[in-house]
Motif scaffolding. Structure first.
Motif, PDB file in Angstrom:
ATOM      1  N   ARG A 277       0.846  -1.203   0.000  1.00  0.00           N
ATOM      2  CA  ARG A 277       0.000   0.000   0.000  1.00  0.00           C
ATOM      3  C   ARG A 277       0.881   1.253   0.000  1.00  0.00           C
ATOM      4  O   ARG A 277       0.587   2.219  -0.710  1.00  0.00           O
ATOM      5  N   ALA A 278       1.966   1.226   0.774  1.00  0.00           N
ATOM      6  CA  ALA A 278       2.891   2.363   0.761  1.00  0.00           C
ATOM      7  C   ALA A 278       3.454   2.581  -0.643  1.00  0.00           C
ATOM      8  O   ALA A 278       3.536   3.719  -1.129  1.00  0.00           O
ATOM      9  N   ALA A 279       3.853   1.493  -1.305  1.00  0.00           N
ATOM     10  CA  ALA A 279       4.397   1.606  -2.657  1.00  0.00           C
ATOM     11  C   ALA A 279       3.353   2.141  -3.629  1.00  0.00           C
ATOM     12  O   ALA A 279       3.656   2.974  -4.498  1.00  0.00           O
ATOM     13  N   TRP A 280       2.105   1.664  -3.504  1.00  0.00           N
ATOM     14  CA  TRP A 280       1.054   2.138  -4.406  1.00  0.00           C
ATOM     15  C   TRP A 280       0.749   3.614  -4.170  1.00  0.00           C
ATOM     16  O   TRP A 280       0.583   4.387  -5.125  1.00  0.00           O
ATOM     17  N   LEU A 281       0.688   4.030  -2.906  1.00  0.00           N
ATOM     18  CA  LEU A 281       0.402   5.433  -2.614  1.00  0.00           C
ATOM     19  C   LEU A 281       1.486   6.338  -3.177  1.00  0.00           C
ATOM     20  O   LEU A 281       1.203   7.424  -3.714  1.00  0.00           O
ATOM     21  N   LEU A 282       2.750   5.914  -3.075  1.00  0.00           N
ATOM     22  CA  LEU A 282       3.841   6.724  -3.608  1.00  0.00           C
ATOM     23  C   LEU A 282       3.795   6.793  -5.130  1.00  0.00           C
ATOM     24  O   LEU A 282       4.306   7.743  -5.733  1.00  0.00           O
ATOM     25  N   TYR A 283       3.201   5.817  -5.746  1.00  0.00           N
ATOM     26  CA  TYR A 283       3.032   5.831  -7.196  1.00  0.00           C
ATOM     27  C   TYR A 283       1.853   6.722  -7.597  1.00  0.00           C
ATOM     28  O   TYR A 283       1.973   7.560  -8.490  1.00  0.00           O
ATOM     29  N   ALA A 284       0.737   6.539  -6.917  1.00  0.00           N
ATOM     30  CA  ALA A 284      -0.492   7.233  -7.310  1.00  0.00           C
ATOM     31  C   ALA A 284      -0.519   8.689  -6.842  1.00  0.00           C
ATOM     32  O   ALA A 284      -1.186   9.525  -7.466  1.00  0.00           O
ATOM     33  N   TYR A 285       0.182   8.995  -5.746  1.00  0.00           N
ATOM     34  CA  TYR A 285       0.179  10.354  -5.184  1.00  0.00           C
ATOM     35  C   TYR A 285       1.603  10.829  -4.962  1.00  0.00           C
ATOM     36  O   TYR A 285       1.948  11.334  -3.899  1.00  0.00           O
ATOM     37  N   ARG A 286       2.423  10.663  -5.987  1.00  0.00           N
ATOM     38  CA  ARG A 286       3.858  10.930  -5.857  1.00  0.00           C
ATOM     39  C   ARG A 286       4.135  12.367  -5.427  1.00  0.00           C
ATOM     40  O   ARG A 286       4.926  12.603  -4.513  1.00  0.00           O
ATOM     41  N   ASP A 287       3.531  13.331  -6.081  1.00  0.00           N
ATOM     42  CA  ASP A 287       3.839  14.730  -5.774  1.00  0.00           C
ATOM     43  C   ASP A 287       3.502  15.078  -4.336  1.00  0.00           C
ATOM     44  O   ASP A 287       4.285  15.733  -3.635  1.00  0.00           O
ATOM     45  N   ARG A 288       2.325  14.632  -3.882  1.00  0.00           N
ATOM     46  CA  ARG A 288       1.913  14.970  -2.518  1.00  0.00           C
ATOM     47  C   ARG A 288       2.788  14.285  -1.480  1.00  0.00           C
ATOM     48  O   ARG A 288       3.276  14.916  -0.540  1.00  0.00           O
ATOM     49  N   LEU A 289       3.006  12.982  -1.634  1.00  0.00           N
ATOM     50  CA  LEU A 289       3.704  12.219  -0.600  1.00  0.00           C
ATOM     51  C   LEU A 289       5.216  12.386  -0.654  1.00  0.00           C
ATOM     52  O   LEU A 289       5.901  12.142   0.340  1.00  0.00           O
ATOM     53  N   SER A 290       5.765  12.795  -1.792  1.00  0.00           N
ATOM     54  CA  SER A 290       7.205  13.053  -1.831  1.00  0.00           C
ATOM     55  C   SER A 290       7.547  14.267  -0.979  1.00  0.00           C
ATOM     56  O   SER A 290       8.668  14.392  -0.469  1.00  0.00           O
ATOM     57  N   ARG A 291       6.569  15.163  -0.796  1.00  0.00           N
ATOM     58  CA  ARG A 291       6.792  16.319   0.075  1.00  0.00           C
ATOM     59  C   ARG A 291       6.485  15.997   1.531  1.00  0.00           C
ATOM     60  O   ARG A 291       7.250  16.359   2.428  1.00  0.00           O
ATOM     61  N   SER A 292       5.369  15.332   1.770  1.00  0.00           N
ATOM     62  CA  SER A 292       4.936  15.105   3.158  1.00  0.00           C
ATOM     63  C   SER A 292       5.520  13.837   3.765  1.00  0.00           C
ATOM     64  O   SER A 292       5.652  13.742   4.984  1.00  0.00           O
ATOM     65  N   GLY A 293       5.865  12.834   2.944  1.00  0.00           N
ATOM     66  CA  GLY A 293       6.572  11.661   3.442  1.00  0.00           C
ATOM     67  C   GLY A 293       5.679  10.508   3.854  1.00  0.00           C
ATOM     68  O   GLY A 293       4.507  10.688   4.211  1.00  0.00           O
ATOM     69  N   VAL A 294       6.263   9.307   3.788  1.00  0.00           N
ATOM     70  CA  VAL A 294       5.615   8.064   4.220  1.00  0.00           C
ATOM     71  C   VAL A 294       6.527   7.387   5.230  1.00  0.00           C
ATOM     72  O   VAL A 294       7.750   7.334   5.033  1.00  0.00           O
ATOM     73  N   LEU A 295       5.961   6.865   6.297  1.00  0.00           N
ATOM     74  CA  LEU A 295       6.731   6.246   7.377  1.00  0.00           C
ATOM     75  C   LEU A 295       6.162   4.876   7.694  1.00  0.00           C
ATOM     76  O   LEU A 295       4.947   4.705   7.762  1.00  0.00           O
ATOM     77  N   VAL A 296       7.055   3.903   7.909  1.00  0.00           N
ATOM     78  CA  VAL A 296       6.661   2.565   8.346  1.00  0.00           C
ATOM     79  C   VAL A 296       7.117   2.388   9.791  1.00  0.00           C
ATOM     80  O   VAL A 296       8.301   2.578  10.098  1.00  0.00           O
ATOM     81  N   VAL A 297       6.186   2.046  10.691  1.00  0.00           N
ATOM     82  CA  VAL A 297       6.500   1.847  12.112  1.00  0.00           C
ATOM     83  C   VAL A 297       6.281   0.379  12.451  1.00  0.00           C
ATOM     84  O   VAL A 297       5.177  -0.155  12.269  1.00  0.00           O
ATOM     85  N   GLY A 298       7.337  -0.294  12.920  1.00  0.00           N
ATOM     86  CA  GLY A 298       7.264  -1.709  13.267  1.00  0.00           C
ATOM     87  C   GLY A 298       7.585  -1.956  14.724  1.00  0.00           C
ATOM     88  O   GLY A 298       7.986  -1.045  15.449  1.00  0.00           O
TER      89      GLY A 298
END
Length: 646
Positions: A180-201
Motif C-alpha cells: 500500500r505504501a508503494a502504491w500510494l507513492l506511485y499514485a500520489y507521488r507529488d503529494r507524498l514526496s513532500r509530506s513523506g511516508v513512514l513505516v512503524v514496526g
C-alpha cells in the motif's frame, strides 16, 4: 533506463538546485537497479492487446512502454479479474521464475472455453499456489505476483482513507501494508514526496526482515522505524515494571501532562507598566488575565500561545496610546512587544517550559495523578531534568509534552504494524505523526502480548486520532491465510476461544497442509537441538528455533553441540542472515516468518507473561511463524487449550 539516468547532468542553475537535482537522479538510478533474483515482469493480460505486468514501468529506447507497473490502473484486472467478472480480459498469464530465470508459464482463461474445469468451477492456478508455498529464505520478499483481490482492495484504497486491517497470521497484512505504501507513492507521488511516508514496526529485527520489500519495488525513500526510535527524546536508562509502564501508558496521562504544563501560566496579579519616552503606559491586571484566558482556550500549543502574548500586550498599550491622542503604527507595536518591560512581564507570568522539567515534576511529586496512579511515583526514583534516568514509557510521555509545547509535524501517510500491542500513549505518539495525513493500521487482536494490548480497533483508532464511525476510516478483516499451512494454523487456532473468542478463525488456502510434529521429550533443550538438526537436514529454507526468553544461551549451546551454526535474533540490528538456522526469543518472534519452525517448551513460553491470556497469546504468535512445517518440542505438559482436540 538506468544508464540514461546516470548520463544526465545535474545542472540546476545554481549550487543548491544542482545538488537537489543530483540527489533526485541518484535516487532514480538506485530505484532502477537490477534484482538478479527476479525478472522485469511476472504476468501478462490479454484483452484488446497483450500487456506485460512487472514491478516497475519499463520503456524502450523510444520511450514506449514494454512493461507496465503493477500499480498502474490498467494493471488492476491482473489482480481482480475473474470468470464472473473478466474486466475485459480473455486470458491472464502467469510466469514462473526461479533465480531470475523464467521457468514456466500458465494461462488462465477468463472467457470462453477453458475458463472452467470439468465441474464448471473456475480453474485454480498451480503457479500461484507454488509461488505462495515457496520456501522462505532470507528477508521478506514482495508479493506483487500473488496479491489477492481482497488484498488489492486494501492496497489501492485512496490516500485520504485510514484503513485498519485485522489480519490473522499468514494473511499477508504486513506485506499488504508495505505494498500500500508503494502504491500510494506511485499514485500520489507529488503529494507524498513532500509530506513523506513512514513505516512503524515492533522492533529492529522485524524492520530488517521487511526492509527489502519497498526497495525491491523501486521505493527507496521510505523510512522504517520503531515506536521507541520515533520518541527518542533522551537516552533510555531505566526499566519500569509492567504495572508502572501500564499506568504511564494510559490515555488519562495526556490530561495529567496537559494540566501540569499549563499550570506554569500564573494568574495576572499585577498590572503591566511599559515606559516609553517620558510616559508610562499601564495595562490593568484584569485585562491581562482576559488575554491569558483567551489564549489558553484557543487550542494552540503552549509555545505558540506564549509567543502571541507580547503582541497582545503591545496592542493593549497601543490602544491606550491612541486614546491619549497619539497615532502609533505597527512599528511601535513591534517595538513595545520586544521591550525589556514586556519581556520581563511575560517571563514572570508565562515562563518557558521544557518537556523534561514538566515530566520530572510530575514523576517526582505525583502532581495531577489519581490515587491509583500514585504507584508511578512510589516506584520511580526522584527525577531531576539534567540527570533523569528515563524509561521507554517516559520517552513516550516526553513526546506528548513536546507536542503540547510545539506541534509535531505531520506526515502524509503512516503504516503502523503490530498496532494491537501499543499503549494508548504510544498510539497517540504515532497518530500525531499523521494528524493531517492518513494511516494504515495493521494488527491482530489475538496476537496482543503486552499488558496494555488493545481490546478493540475502535479504541485504538480513537487514540490514533481517527474515528472508526467517521467517513474515510474503515476496518477490513483478512482471514484467508497464504503463509501458514492448514495443519499449523488449525493447531494454533485451538487457542482462539481462550484469547480472542470474538474473532473469526483463520482458514488456510494452501493446497499443501504442511507438517506438524508434536514431540514429548525428556529434556526440552537437547530435544530441540535434535529436532532442529532434523528440520535443517530434511527441509529447505530457514529454520527458526523459538525459545522462552532466558533460554537462548542454553539452547544455543545445544545447537552448537550438534554442529549447527546459527544466528541469534535479539530484537536489535541483525546482519545479513549467514545461516539457515536462527535462534529467536519468543518476545522477538512477532512479525517474523521461517520455512520450518521449532517451538521449544510452549508451557514455559506462556508462563513468562504476567497472566494466562497474555501467555497464550504469546504462544499463538510463536506457533504461527511457520511457512511449511512446525515441530513442537516439550518436556512439560502442553497448555490445556492446545489439547482440546486431542
Amino acid at each position: 533506463m538506468r544508464e540514461h539516468t546516470l548520463s544526465l547532468q545535474a545542472d540546476g542553475g545554481d549550487a543548491i538546485a544542482g545538488e537537489a537535482l543530483a540527489r533526485t537522479l541518484w535516487l532514480r538510478a538506485k530505484a532502477l537497479q537490477d534484482d538478479p533474483g527476479t525478472t522485469l515482469f511476472f504476468g501478462r493480460v490479454d484483452g484488446k492487446e497483450a500487456l506485460y505486468i512487472g514491478r516497475r514501468h519499463v520503456s524502450d529506447a523510444e520511450g514506449d512502454p514494454v512493461v507496465l507497473d503493477w500499480r498502474a490502473g490498467v494493471s488492476r484486472p491482473f489482480y481482480r479479474a475473474s470468470v464472473t467478472d473478466p474486466m475485459g480480459l480473455v486470458r491472464r498469464r502467469r510466469f514462473g521464475v526461479e533465480g531470475g530465470e523464467l521457468t514456466a508459464y500458465e494461462d488462465e482463461w477468463l472467457a470462453g472455453e477453458g475458463s472452467t474445469d470439468e465441474r464448471g468451477a473456475p480453474r485454480t492456478s498451480a503457479l500461484l499456489a507454488r509461488e505462495i508455498e515457496r520456501p522462505r529464505i532470507g528477508p521478506m520478499r514482495d508479493i506483487v505476483a500473488t496479491i489477492q483481490p481482497e488484498q488489492d482492495e486494501i492496497v489501492r484504497a485512496d490516500v485520504a482513507t485510514t484503513l485498519c486491517v485485522q489480519g490473522a497470521p499468514g494473511t499477508g497484512k504486513t506485506a499488504v501494508g508495505l505494498h500500500r505504501a508503494a502504491w500510494l507513492l506511485y499514485a500520489y507521488r507529488d503529494r507524498l514526496s513532500r509530506s513523506g511516508v513512514l513505516v512503524v514496526g515492533p522492533n529492529r529485527a522485524f524492520l530488517e526482515h521487511v526492509g527489502a520489500v519497498l526497495p525491491s519495488l523501486g521505493e527507496v525513500t521510505v523510512r522504517h522505524t520503531t515506536v521507541e526510535e520515533l520518541v527518542a527524546h533522551g537516552q533510555l536508562r531505566a526499566v519500569d515494571t509492567p504495572h508502572v509502564a501500564g499506568l504511564k501508558g494510559e490515555a488519562r496521562m495526556a490530561d495529567v501532562l496537559r494540566e501540569a504544563l499549563w499550570a506554569h501560566v500564573r494568574p495576572a496579579t499585577e498590572a503591566l507598566v511599559v515606559p516609553r519616552g517620558s510616559r508610562k503606559w499601564r495595562v490593568p491586571a484584569y485585562e491581562v488575565q482576559d488575554m491569558l484566558d483567551e489564549l489558553r482556550t484557543r487550542g494552540v500549543r503552549y509555545a505558540a500561545a506564549r509567543a502571541m502574548l507580547p503582541q497582545r500586550l503591545a496592542h493593549a498599550v497601543l490602544v491606550a496610546m491612541e486614546r491619549s491622542g497619539d497615532s502609533p503604527d505597527d512599528r511601535v507595536q513591534d517595538a513595545v512587544a520586544r521591550s525589556a518591560a514586556v519581556k520581563a512581564y511575560v517571563k514572570q507570568i508565562w515562563p518557558e517550559a521544557t518537556p523534561t522539567t514538566v515530566l520530572a515534576r510530575v514523576l517526582s511529586t505525583g502532581e495531577g495523578l489519581a490515587e491509583d496512579q500514585q504507584a508511578i511515583v512510589w516506584h520511580t526514583a526522584p527525577r531531576f531534568p539534567g540527570s533523569a534516568r528515563w524509561s521507554a514509557a517516559d520517552l513516550v510521555l516526553l513526546d506528548e509534552l513536546s507536542d503540547l509545547i510545539e506541534r509535531t509535524p505531520s506526515l502524509g501517510h503512516v503504516i503502523l504494524d503490530e498496532a494491537q500491542d501499543l499503549s494508548p500513549m504510544q498510539l497517540r505518539a504515532v497518530g500525531r505523526r499523521a494528524s493531517t495525513g492518513s494511516l494504515t493500521v495493521l494488527g491482530d487482536l489475538a496476537q496482543g502480548t503486552t499488558p496494555w494490548a488493545t481490546g478493540s480497533w475502535a479504541e485504538s483508532l480513537h487514540h490514533l486520532g481517527k474515528d472508526l464511525a467517521a467517513p474515510g476510516t474503515h476496518l477490513e478483516e483478512l482471514i484467508r491465510g497464504f503463509r501458514v499451512p492448514g495443519a499449523v494454523i488449525d493447531f494454533a487456532a485451538r487457542l482462539l476461544p481462550s484469547i480472542a473468542p470474538g474473532l473469526t478463525p483463520p482458514e488456510s488456502v494452501r493446497s499443501n497442509p504442511g507438517r506438524l510434529d508434536v514431540l514429548a521429550v525428556p529434556d526440552a533443550v537437547s530435544g530441540a537441538a535434535r529436532a532442529t538438526h532434523e528440520s535443517w537436514t530434511a527441509h529447505p529454507g530457514t529454520v527458526g528455533v523459538i525459545v522462552p526468553d532466558g533460554w537462548t544461551a542454553e539452547v544455543s549451546g545445544a545447537l552448537q553441540s550438534v554442529g549447527l551454526e546459527h544466528e541469534v535474533l535479539d530484537g536489535g540490528h541483525v546482519q545479513e542472515h549467514l545461516h539457515r538456522v536462527l535462534l529467536v526469543p519468543a518476545t522477538v518472534a512477532k512479525g517474523l516468518e521461517f520455512d520450518q519452525v521449532v517451538v521449544v517448551e510452549p508451557a514455559a513460553i506462556a508462563a513468562v507473561e504476567p497472566d494466562q491470556r497474555t501467555g497464550l497469546r504469546r504462544l499463538y504468535v510463536v506457533l504461527t511463524r511457520a511457512v511449511s512445517g512446525l515441530t513442537v518440542v516439550h518436556a512439560d505438559p502442553l497448555p490445556d487449550a492446545l489439547t482440546v482436540d486431542g
